[in-house]
Design an enzyme around this catalytic site. Structure first.
Site, PDB file in Angstrom:
ATOM      1  N   SER A 182       0.797  -1.237   0.000  1.00 49.65           N
ATOM      2  CA  SER A 182       0.000   0.000   0.000  1.00 49.65           C
ATOM      3  C   SER A 182       0.828   1.286   0.000  1.00 49.65           C
ATOM      4  O   SER A 182       0.274   2.365  -0.189  1.00 49.65           O
ATOM      5  CB  SER A 182      -0.950   0.017   1.193  1.00 49.65           C
ATOM      6  OG  SER A 182      -2.069  -0.774   0.896  1.00 49.65           O
ATOM      7  N   LYS A 234       0.369   3.387  -2.951  1.00 50.65           N
ATOM      8  CA  LYS A 234      -0.775   4.305  -3.095  1.00 50.65           C
ATOM      9  C   LYS A 234      -0.329   5.767  -3.058  1.00 50.65           C
ATOM     10  O   LYS A 234      -0.987   6.635  -3.611  1.00 50.65           O
ATOM     11  CB  LYS A 234      -1.797   4.037  -1.981  1.00 50.65           C
ATOM     12  CG  LYS A 234      -2.487   2.666  -2.113  1.00 50.65           C
ATOM     13  CD  LYS A 234      -3.322   2.333  -0.889  1.00 50.65           C
ATOM     14  CE  LYS A 234      -3.984   0.966  -1.024  1.00 50.65           C
ATOM     15  NZ  LYS A 234      -4.576   0.490   0.235  1.00 50.65           N
ATOM     16  N   TYR A 251      -3.119  -2.133 -10.549  1.00 54.44           N
ATOM     17  CA  TYR A 251      -3.058  -1.851  -9.104  1.00 54.44           C
ATOM     18  C   TYR A 251      -2.187  -2.897  -8.389  1.00 54.44           C
ATOM     19  O   TYR A 251      -1.329  -2.565  -7.568  1.00 54.44           O
ATOM     20  CB  TYR A 251      -4.484  -1.820  -8.542  1.00 54.44           C
ATOM     21  CG  TYR A 251      -4.569  -1.850  -7.036  1.00 54.44           C
ATOM     22  CD1 TYR A 251      -4.294  -0.721  -6.262  1.00 54.44           C
ATOM     23  CD2 TYR A 251      -4.919  -3.029  -6.359  1.00 54.44           C
ATOM     24  CE1 TYR A 251      -4.370  -0.764  -4.873  1.00 54.44           C
ATOM     25  CE2 TYR A 251      -4.994  -3.075  -4.976  1.00 54.44           C
ATOM     26  CZ  TYR A 251      -4.709  -1.945  -4.236  1.00 54.44           C
ATOM     27  OH  TYR A 251      -4.772  -1.991  -2.862  1.00 54.44           O
ATOM     28  N   TYR A 308      -4.582   3.802   8.160  1.00 51.86           N
ATOM     29  CA  TYR A 308      -5.901   3.155   8.282  1.00 51.86           C
ATOM     30  C   TYR A 308      -6.526   3.428   9.646  1.00 51.86           C
ATOM     31  O   TYR A 308      -6.446   4.539  10.149  1.00 51.86           O
ATOM     32  CB  TYR A 308      -5.794   1.644   8.026  1.00 51.86           C
ATOM     33  CG  TYR A 308      -5.025   1.318   6.800  1.00 51.86           C
ATOM     34  CD1 TYR A 308      -5.472   1.775   5.552  1.00 51.86           C
ATOM     35  CD2 TYR A 308      -3.853   0.590   6.840  1.00 51.86           C
ATOM     36  CE1 TYR A 308      -4.765   1.485   4.402  1.00 51.86           C
ATOM     37  CE2 TYR A 308      -3.140   0.299   5.685  1.00 51.86           C
ATOM     38  CZ  TYR A 308      -3.603   0.749   4.486  1.00 51.86           C
ATOM     39  OH  TYR A 308      -2.905   0.466   3.357  1.00 51.86           O
ATOM     40  N   VAL A 324       1.166  -3.772   3.768  1.00 51.74           N
ATOM     41  CA  VAL A 324       1.151  -5.086   4.428  1.00 51.74           C
ATOM     42  C   VAL A 324       2.422  -5.907   4.164  1.00 51.74           C
ATOM     43  O   VAL A 324       2.592  -6.984   4.722  1.00 51.74           O
ATOM     44  CB  VAL A 324      -0.107  -5.933   4.082  1.00 51.74           C
ATOM     45  CG1 VAL A 324      -1.353  -5.325   4.686  1.00 51.74           C
ATOM     46  CG2 VAL A 324      -0.253  -6.126   2.587  1.00 51.74           C
TER      47      VAL A 324
END
Ligand code: GLN
Length: 302
Positions: free
Chosen positions: A61, A64, A186, A238, A256
């Protein structure tokens, strides 16, 4: 800086063995959990590092952030019509908010938001994941960065939940391209492999009002940099964003794969890597190392 990193490393290292590596795909489940590295990059591109800071890992992530920056360059303010800038307070792959909020994801760092951003990038590039790979190579001055195809393929095979989010957004008209194509790109972005030094260097523009120490130029305007850092501070970790602000007090983004990048505005970009995760999916030692760092020197933005 060397002594500081050494002290943090020694303090946190005994925690190795706690937490749990991501196990939703075999390629991540087999990663050795006994790894720990830290790299700090100043605004001139000078790196100080310790431990496994040169070991490449799946950035997941953290991609992102780069995805968002690419999109901002093409869409500017217009992109905030398709993705919000509020924290979600829910797990990164939660579906529930999306329906209530008519297919507009809360922010670009939850999976739904990153998928919309990937859809935007997809509309601008013939080969989006190559564009992304080249972008991170340029930002980190490392031409050897590659996508781990085994990880990308395995993520695609286990795509059900991300696919559900993307199709739901498509049903609300917030998705332009073929869902399967966007998912593939992605997952390629998530499967990029970089080490702590690469990532600290690649995010140095966030600590330097948008100017990269490596790519030799402007990546974002000072205003856009401030906006990305604000989003990182509120949504980058998060549903641990609140306690991360409380304990560490820096904009940050986790993945992760066990990496966390953090930004000390106008001073440093930091990357910590240790693959075992806590219950919300953030690196266990990563959070501990950044907490220790924040306690030792007052880098908190608050
Ligand atoms: N590839 C992962 C996913 O899409 C990335 C999640 C993460 O790092 N938080 O589920």
């Amino acid at each position: 800086m060397n002594t500081l990193l050494q002290d943090i490393y020694e303090e946190v290292k005994p925690m190795l063995g706690t937490g749990k590596v991501a196990d939703y795909i075999p390629a991540l489940a087999s990663v050795n959990p006994h790894q720990f590295g830290i790299a700090v990059c100043d605004t001139k591109g000078e790196i100080t590092s310790i431990g496994d800071a040169k070991v490449p890992f799946s950035i997941q992530s953290i991609s992102k952030v780069f995805n968002l920056v690419l999109a901002i360059n093409y869409y500017g303010e217009e992109m905030w019509e398709r993705v919000g800038c509020e924290p979600s307070g829910l797990p990164f792959n939660s579906l529930v908010q999306l329906e209530y909020e008519n297919g507009i994801p809360r922010n670009p760092f939850i999976n739904a938001g990153a998928l919309v951003v990937s859809d935007m990038v997809q509309s601008r590039f013939a080969s989006p994941y190559i564009a992304m790979r080249d972008f991170v190579r340029r930002l980190s001055c490392n031409k050897n960065i590659v996508v781990n195809k085994v990880v990308a393929e395995s993520e695609y095979e286990h795509r059900a939940k991300n696919a559900a989010m993307a199709y739901l957004m498509k049903s609300y008209g917030n998705f332009e391209n073929e869902v399967e194509d966007v998912l593939r790109n992605y997952f390629h972005n998530c499967a990029l492999e970089m080490n702590c030094e690469d990532l600290a260097r690649a995010t140095s523009f966030l600590a330097n009002s948008g100017m990269s120490s490596c790519a030799n130029g402007k990546i974002l305007s000072p205003l856009q940099t401030k906006q990305v850092n604000a989003l990182l501070a509120t949504s980058g970790m998060y549903d641990e964003a609140g306690s991360f602000a409380f304990k560490v007090g820096l904009p940050g983004k986790s993945g992760v794969g066990g990496g966390i990048v953090a930004v000390v505005p106008r001073r440093f970009s930091i990357c910590v890597f240790s693959p075992a995760l806590n219950s919300v999916g953030n690196s266990q030692l990563g959070v501990a190392a950044l907490t220790s760092l924040s306690e030792r020197i007052n880098w908190s933005i608050y």
